[in-house]
Design an enzyme around this catalytic site. Structure first.
Site, PDB file in Angstrom:
ATOM      1  N   GLU A 109     -27.970   6.222 -16.179  1.00  0.00           N
ATOM      2  CA  GLU A 109     -27.363   6.905 -15.343  1.00  0.00           C
ATOM      3  C   GLU A 109     -26.420   5.864 -14.545  1.00  0.00           C
ATOM      4  O   GLU A 109     -25.449   6.107 -14.114  1.00  0.00           O
ATOM      5  CB  GLU A 109     -28.069   7.810 -14.425  1.00  0.00           C
ATOM      6  CG  GLU A 109     -28.863   9.014 -15.165  1.00  0.00           C
ATOM      7  CD  GLU A 109     -27.822   9.953 -15.436  1.00  0.00           C
ATOM      8  OE1 GLU A 109     -26.826   9.996 -15.092  1.00  0.00           O
ATOM      9  OE2 GLU A 109     -28.073  11.055 -16.239  1.00  0.00           O
ATOM     10  N   SER A 379     -26.551  47.606 -48.345  1.00  0.00           N
ATOM     11  CA  SER A 379     -25.458  48.608 -48.265  1.00  0.00           C
ATOM     12  C   SER A 379     -24.610  49.055 -46.994  1.00  0.00           C
ATOM     13  O   SER A 379     -23.490  49.405 -47.084  1.00  0.00           O
ATOM     14  CB  SER A 379     -25.814  49.810 -48.875  1.00  0.00           C
ATOM     15  OG  SER A 379     -26.566  49.676 -50.132  1.00  0.00           O
TER      16      SER A 379
END
Length: 695
Positions: A109, A379
């Site tokens: 950082e 389907s």
């Protein structure tokens, strides 16, 4: 205790610029402007930073923002979830935090933390130069102190004005506190995801131990999370979290905080992460999780702001419909069932998600199956095939194919496909499209896709909102490629909305704690299919509720016009259907793809019917509006020709204008009474009915 080292300057690496190709220069007119903007911005930043450092004594630090819970509201303003109602934070002293975590945090950082005075002028200048050259805000360059200042006093908007304020507060923090005090505040303040703030809370949540007992490997994992608490979460994205952990270890190696042997050993030592704690009961938990994900990943809301910024998120959820969905699911399964389910409902007119159930028990499993893309729709995919064929005018409702075992050849006759009907049941005669849809005849569906082409069907699926991978093969007609319930609901919504697609919406508006609107949705519809095609498809899909249809058993439960389609595979049961104001997709199956029993294969349709009537019980029935470009005529169901008065069971069928049959039925002929009257009054009843429904 491993001593902390204050970082010195690092020797620059040789760049070997002579071996690199020169980058093309920007257009000559832009280059001077960019340079001037860059130098002007740098000058402003330097002056502002110097001013903040020189005159910071004139103003005291503001009071840090008090965390407030964010509320998720339904469409009527009722609270359905509260985020971070109790912030998980356990402040500890710096001495009680593992030195490995401190070193890892500084390495990844802010490597020059002990050298700068709150603002890294070199890093800030570099970021400003990149921003101006690219005319965007792509560089961060925030020091650890600046991050602390932002978390305590500012928003997370990426603007230069915020950056200046951030620099001011950072300088003031450096004047007021020692470096170790700032580091301690930072490690107690930073957000590590899943509601955990600070190293101690994060260590206990992820590893079940105190922060002082973290190993090098665990520290590297933890130090990598704050850059993107959601993206680098080991629970949500374990692969990305692991890559980030290696990045942190490499940073520690570069700063000489660890040796290569230590880095290698830590890379092999993968931390064991604890499961997340169970969340308390709340309304629509699967939907609330989805809203959080959309806010962070799509709308760019900072996760810390989302959890403790006191936001108000107004959603599209209808709690009455949500309760109807949950009750229908509960009634649809035996107690302690091992089956799973998903239900999602949306308003096809505007895309508003009205209800969402992602499983039988959120407490036991938080996985939202509404978005699972591992389920074959069977389907229930066929309407997309038939809508494509209708639009291309390859088939009409009167088109007939023989229902019998059939071999299909494709790929220049090099491949063979042998589909079969469920339980090997066939009509063994020619059937119409309506009959094929009602009985879910597979042979008719494959004949249709062979006529129109799988590529055209895929194109329609994409237009309707299907994004999952598909292949241009005949089996596509039978729904053999997995899609999610969310995709199926989106696709059917186009039929319900007369051919127009509206993207699904969950969030209507986001406001901050002061009522300022941070985001507001503006839904709009896009025509993706002719209204006439959507209407004819809808009329055909209503046949599944007729006698002999696959959803006939639930027809009595529904008291309004409705269209839909069942879908069944060995391990999946579906029903997707809609009215003019609501579309819903229901899936039933096992998480691991286990085969369904005969009774379980029929659970989806009753859940759909139960939900639909419960959700719309306060709304009067409405029919689907008929658009221009369609015509309804009576036909003989046995041959698809125009019905005569002699036809025993004529049916009213809807066609696209120009595709309706023109020949009269030659099988049954006219009734004698009509023959006698036709000369006197100009025609029989069937001719009048032919004209009555023409648009």
């Amino acid at each position: 205790m491993i001593p902390l080292r204050r970082y010195g300057r690092r020797c620059p690496m040789h760049s070997h610029q002579e071996n690199k190709p020169r980058k093309p220069r920007a257009p000559w007119r832009l280059e001077p402007l960019r340079k001037r903007l860059a130098w002007f911005t740098l000058a402003c930043l330097v002056v502002a930073t110097a001013g903040s450092i020189a005159f910071h004594r004139l103003g005291a630090l503001p009071t840090g923002a008090v965390p407030q819970s964010t509320q998720i509201l339904d469409s009527e303003g009722t609270v359905i979830a509260t985020l971070a109602g109790g912030v998980n934070r356990r402040p500890v002293k710096l001495a009680d935090i593992s030195p490995w975590l401190v070193k890892a945090t500084l390495a990844v950082e802010d490597r020059r933390f002990y050298e700068h005075s709150g603002v890294d002028v070199r890093g800030l200048a570099r970021a400003a130069w990149v921003d101006v050259r690219h005319l965007s805000k792509r560089e961060g360059a925030s020091t650890l102190t600046q991050q602390l200042a932002r978390n305590l006093y500012l928003s997370h908007q990426r603007t230069w004005s915020r950056k200046l304020k951030e620099a001011w507060y950072a300088a003031r923090l450096e004047q007021t506190y020692s470096k170790d005090e700032i580091l301690q505040m930072y490690l107690n303040q930073i957000y590590y995801g899943h509601g955990a703030y600070g190293a101690e809370a994060a260590a206990r949540m992820y590893f079940g131990k105190s922060a002082k007992d973290l190993t090098l490997s665990e520290s590297a994992l933890l130090a990598g999370i704050p850059k993107g608490p959601r993206y680098y979460s080991p629970h949500l994205h374990p692969a990305e979290a692991e890559k980030r952990r290696h990045t942190v270890l490499q940073a520690m190696l570069e700063t000489k905080e660890i040796t290569r042997e230590q880095a290698t050993a830590a890379s092999r030592d993968k931390p064991v992460v604890k499961p997340l704690p169970e969340e308390p009961d709340r309304n629509a938990p699967y939907f609330a999780d989805y809203v959080k994900r959309i806010a962070v990943e799509r709308l760019g809301i900072d996760e810390r702001l989302l959890n403790e910024g006191g936001l108000s998120i107004t959603t599209t959820l209808d709690m009455n419909m949500q309760r109807a969905a949950e009750e229908a699911v509960k009634r649809g399964f035996p107690k302690d069932s091992q089956l799973q389910t998903a239900l999602v409902a949306m308003d096809p007119r505007n895309g508003y998600i009205k209800a969402m159930v992602g499983g039988l028990s959120y407490k036991r499993n938080q996985y939202n199956r509404v978005f699972a893309t591992t389920r074959q729709p069977g389907s229930s995919f066929k309407p997309i095939v038939y809508a494509t064929a209708l639009e291309q005018r390859v088939v009409t409702p009167s088109t007939r194919f023989r229902s019998e075992p059939t071999i299909f050849y494709y790929d220049n006759n090099r491949e063979i496909y042998r589909p079969s009907n469920f339980n090997d049941r066939y009509f063994n005669t020619e059937i119409s499209l309506r009959q094929a849809i009602a009985a879910s005849d597979n042979i008719y569906a494959v004949n249709t896709i062979m006529q129109v082409g799988p590529e055209e069907v895929m194109s329609t699926a994409r237009r309707l909102g299907i994004t999952s991978p598909l292949k241009a093969v005949p089996s596509l007609a039978l729904g053999t490629f997995p899609v999610s319930p969310f995709e199926m609901a989106s696709a059917y919504s186009v039929f319900a909305n007369g051919g127009s697609k509206t993207s699904a919406l969950a969030i209507l508006r986001i406001q901050d704690r002061d009522g300022k609107v941070l985001y507001e949705a503006h839904p709009h519809s896009t025509p993706v299919m002719p209204p006439s095609v959507a209407y004819v498809t809808t009329r055909l899909l209503q046949s599944v509720f007729d006698a002999g249809g696959t959803a006939h058993r639930v027809a009595g439960m529904i008291k309004r016009p409705v269209a839909g389609k069942t879908g069944t595979t060995d391990s999946d049961a579906w029903f997707v259907g809609y009215t003019p104001e609501l579309t819903a997709a229901v899936w039933v199956g096992y998480d691991r793809g286990r085969s369904l029993g005969s009774g379980d294969a029929h659970r989806a349709a009753p859940i759909f019917a139960d939900f639909l009537e419960g959700a719309l019980k306060e709304k009067p029935p409405t029919d689907f509006p008929m658009p221009e470009g369609v015509v309804s005529v009576y036909v003989d169901p046995g041959n698809g020709m125009l019905a005569t008065s002699g036809c025993p069971k004529p049916v009213l069928e809807t066609f696209l204008v120009g595709t309706e049959p023109t020949e009269m039925c030659s099988v049954h002929g006219e009734a004698e009474a009509d023959k006698e009257s036709s000369g006197a009054n100009g025609g029989g009843w069937w001719k009048k009915m032919r004209r009555m429904w023409h648009w």
